[in-house]
Design a protein around this motif. Structure first.
Motif, PDB file in Angstrom:
ATOM      1  N   GLU A  19       0.697  -1.190   0.498  1.00  0.00           N
ATOM      2  CA  GLU A  19      -0.110   0.422   0.161  1.00  0.00           C
ATOM      3  C   GLU A  19       1.259   0.907   0.047  1.00  0.00           C
ATOM      4  O   GLU A  19       0.510   2.266  -0.359  1.00  0.00           O
ATOM      5  CB  GLU A  19      -1.073  -0.035   0.796  1.00  0.00           C
ATOM      6  N   LEU A  20       2.106   1.102   0.100  1.00  0.00           N
ATOM      7  CA  LEU A  20       2.821   2.233   0.083  1.00  0.00           C
ATOM      8  C   LEU A  20       3.529   3.034  -0.759  1.00  0.00           C
ATOM      9  O   LEU A  20       4.703   3.242  -0.606  1.00  0.00           O
ATOM     10  CB  LEU A  20       4.044   2.355   1.190  1.00  0.00           C
ATOM     11  N   GLY A  21       2.779   2.093  -2.244  1.00  0.00           N
ATOM     12  CA  GLY A  21       2.740   2.173  -2.883  1.00  0.00           C
ATOM     13  C   GLY A  21       3.569   3.169  -3.822  1.00  0.00           C
ATOM     14  O   GLY A  21       3.992   4.104  -5.236  1.00  0.00           O
ATOM     15  N   GLY A  22       3.340   4.692  -3.372  1.00  0.00           N
ATOM     16  CA  GLY A  22       2.778   5.993  -3.883  1.00  0.00           C
ATOM     17  C   GLY A  22       2.364   7.306  -4.287  1.00  0.00           C
ATOM     18  O   GLY A  22       0.860   6.529  -3.160  1.00  0.00           O
ATOM     19  N   ILE A  23       2.146   7.588  -4.642  1.00  0.00           N
ATOM     20  CA  ILE A  23       1.039   8.051  -5.085  1.00  0.00           C
ATOM     21  C   ILE A  23       0.163   7.929  -5.744  1.00  0.00           C
ATOM     22  O   ILE A  23       0.348   7.874  -7.486  1.00  0.00           O
ATOM     23  CB  ILE A  23       1.192  10.208  -5.622  1.00  0.00           C
ATOM     24  N   LYS A  24      -0.610   7.319  -6.232  1.00  0.00           N
ATOM     25  CA  LYS A  24      -2.113   7.118  -7.014  1.00  0.00           C
ATOM     26  C   LYS A  24      -2.949   8.237  -7.982  1.00  0.00           C
ATOM     27  O   LYS A  24      -3.152   9.817  -7.745  1.00  0.00           O
ATOM     28  CB  LYS A  24      -3.547   6.330  -6.382  1.00  0.00           C
ATOM     29  N   PRO A  25      -3.442   7.983  -9.377  1.00  0.00           N
ATOM     30  CA  PRO A  25      -3.467   9.060 -10.160  1.00  0.00           C
ATOM     31  C   PRO A  25      -4.886   9.160  -9.459  1.00  0.00           C
ATOM     32  O   PRO A  25      -5.362   8.438  -8.647  1.00  0.00           O
ATOM     33  CB  PRO A  25      -3.718   7.790 -11.653  1.00  0.00           C
ATOM     34  N   PHE A  55      -3.517  14.829  -8.442  1.00  0.00           N
ATOM     35  CA  PHE A  55      -2.308  13.939  -9.335  1.00  0.00           C
ATOM     36  C   PHE A  55      -2.585  13.101 -10.221  1.00  0.00           C
ATOM     37  O   PHE A  55      -3.826  12.610 -10.101  1.00  0.00           O
ATOM     38  CB  PHE A  55      -1.892  12.951  -8.128  1.00  0.00           C
ATOM     39  N   GLN A  56      -1.762  13.399 -11.539  1.00  0.00           N
ATOM     40  CA  GLN A  56      -2.180  12.381 -13.060  1.00  0.00           C
ATOM     41  C   GLN A  56      -1.186  11.297 -13.456  1.00  0.00           C
ATOM     42  O   GLN A  56      -1.907   9.789 -13.378  1.00  0.00           O
ATOM     43  CB  GLN A  56      -2.488  13.637 -14.593  1.00  0.00           C
ATOM     44  N   ALA A  57      -0.477  11.300 -12.495  1.00  0.00           N
ATOM     45  CA  ALA A  57       0.529  10.415 -13.384  1.00  0.00           C
ATOM     46  C   ALA A  57       2.905  10.732 -13.566  1.00  0.00           C
ATOM     47  O   ALA A  57       2.331  12.190 -12.867  1.00  0.00           O
ATOM     48  CB  ALA A  57       1.137  10.453 -15.040  1.00  0.00           C
ATOM     49  N   TYR A  58       3.337   9.837 -13.432  1.00  0.00           N
ATOM     50  CA  TYR A  58       4.207   9.306 -12.957  1.00  0.00           C
ATOM     51  C   TYR A  58       4.716  10.156 -13.967  1.00  0.00           C
ATOM     52  O   TYR A  58       3.993   9.855 -15.494  1.00  0.00           O
ATOM     53  CB  TYR A  58       4.748   9.057 -12.723  1.00  0.00           C
ATOM     54  N   ASP A  59       6.219  11.447 -14.954  1.00  0.00           N
ATOM     55  CA  ASP A  59       6.216  11.392 -15.791  1.00  0.00           C
ATOM     56  C   ASP A  59       7.832  11.405 -15.537  1.00  0.00           C
ATOM     57  O   ASP A  59       8.885  12.031 -15.093  1.00  0.00           O
ATOM     58  CB  ASP A  59       6.184  12.873 -16.092  1.00  0.00           C
ATOM     59  N   GLY A  60       8.296  10.423 -15.844  1.00  0.00           N
ATOM     60  CA  GLY A  60      10.024   9.716 -15.689  1.00  0.00           C
ATOM     61  C   GLY A  60       9.995   9.258 -14.060  1.00  0.00           C
ATOM     62  O   GLY A  60       8.997   9.143 -13.204  1.00  0.00           O
TER      63      GLY A  60
END
Length: 163
Positions: free
Chosen positions: A104-110, A128-133
C-alpha cells in the motif's frame, strides 16, 4: 517445526520454491509489487521482499535436510557456527502480516489530491495525474479559472491531508 533461511542462486528463487514445494516442504517466499522505470515507462513488477533468500519450515530431525543443498536453485542453508540459523515464528508471521502494508505504500495514486510545497505554484492544491519519469509528475491545477496540466518535481508533492 522451526523456520530456517535458505539462500537461492541468483534469479532462481521461483525455481527453488517450486522444487522445495514438490518435496512437500513448507515454504515462505514473500514478494511485493514494486514500480520500476523501464525504457521511460513506469511498470509494476512482483519482486522478492528479501532478494536471494526464502524460508522453509522443518523439523530438526527431518530426513529432507540431506536433500536441501542439492535441490535445484538452492545455493546454501544460512548457518552460523555450522548450525542452521533459526527464525522465530513471530518474525515470519509479522513479515506475512506486513506484506499488504508494504504494497500500500507504493506512492501517490492517480486522482489523489496533493499539495505543491515549493516553486511557483507553492500552496496550490492539485490532483495527481501520472508520473513523468523518475523525478517528475503531471498534476492538474485550477489556475486562472481553468484546469491546467503542469509537470512538477516529485519532491515538492505531498498528499493533501483530509479535513
Amino acid at each position: 517445526m522451526t523456520w530456517y533461511a535458505l539462500q537461492h542462486k541468483p534469479g532462481q528463487g521461483d525455481r527453488a520454491l517450486t522444487h522445495l514445494q514438490n518435496q512437500d516442504i513448507a515454504c515462505f517466499y514473500p514478494k511485493i509489487t514494486v514500480e520500476k522505470i523501464k525504457r521511460g515507462k513506469r511498470t509494476k513488477k512482483l519482486e522478492p521482499l528479501f532478494p536471494g533468500y526464502l524460508f522453509v519450515k522443518l523439523e530438526q530431525a527431518d530426513p529432507v535436510w540431506a536433500k536441501l543443498r542439492s535441490t535445484r536453485g538452492i545455493l546454501r542453508i544460512v548457518s552460523f557456527a555450522n548450525k542452521p540459523a533459526t527464525i522465530p515464528d513471530d518474525v515470519i508471521q509479522h513479515i506475512n502480516d506486513s506484506l499488504h502494508t508494504v504494497a500500500e505504500l507504493g506512492g501517490i495514486k492517480p486522482g489523489q489530491a496533493v499539495e505543491l510545497e515549493d516553486g511557483p505554484f507553492k500552496g496550490i492544491s492539485a490532483i495527481f495525474q501520472a508520473y513523468d519519469g523518475e523525478e517528475r509528475a503531471v498534476v492538474l491545477i485550477s489556475f486562472m479559472q481553468k484546469q491546467q496540466t503542469v509537470k512538477v518535481p516529485l519532491a515538492i508533492l505531498h498528499p493533501r491531508k483530509s479535513d
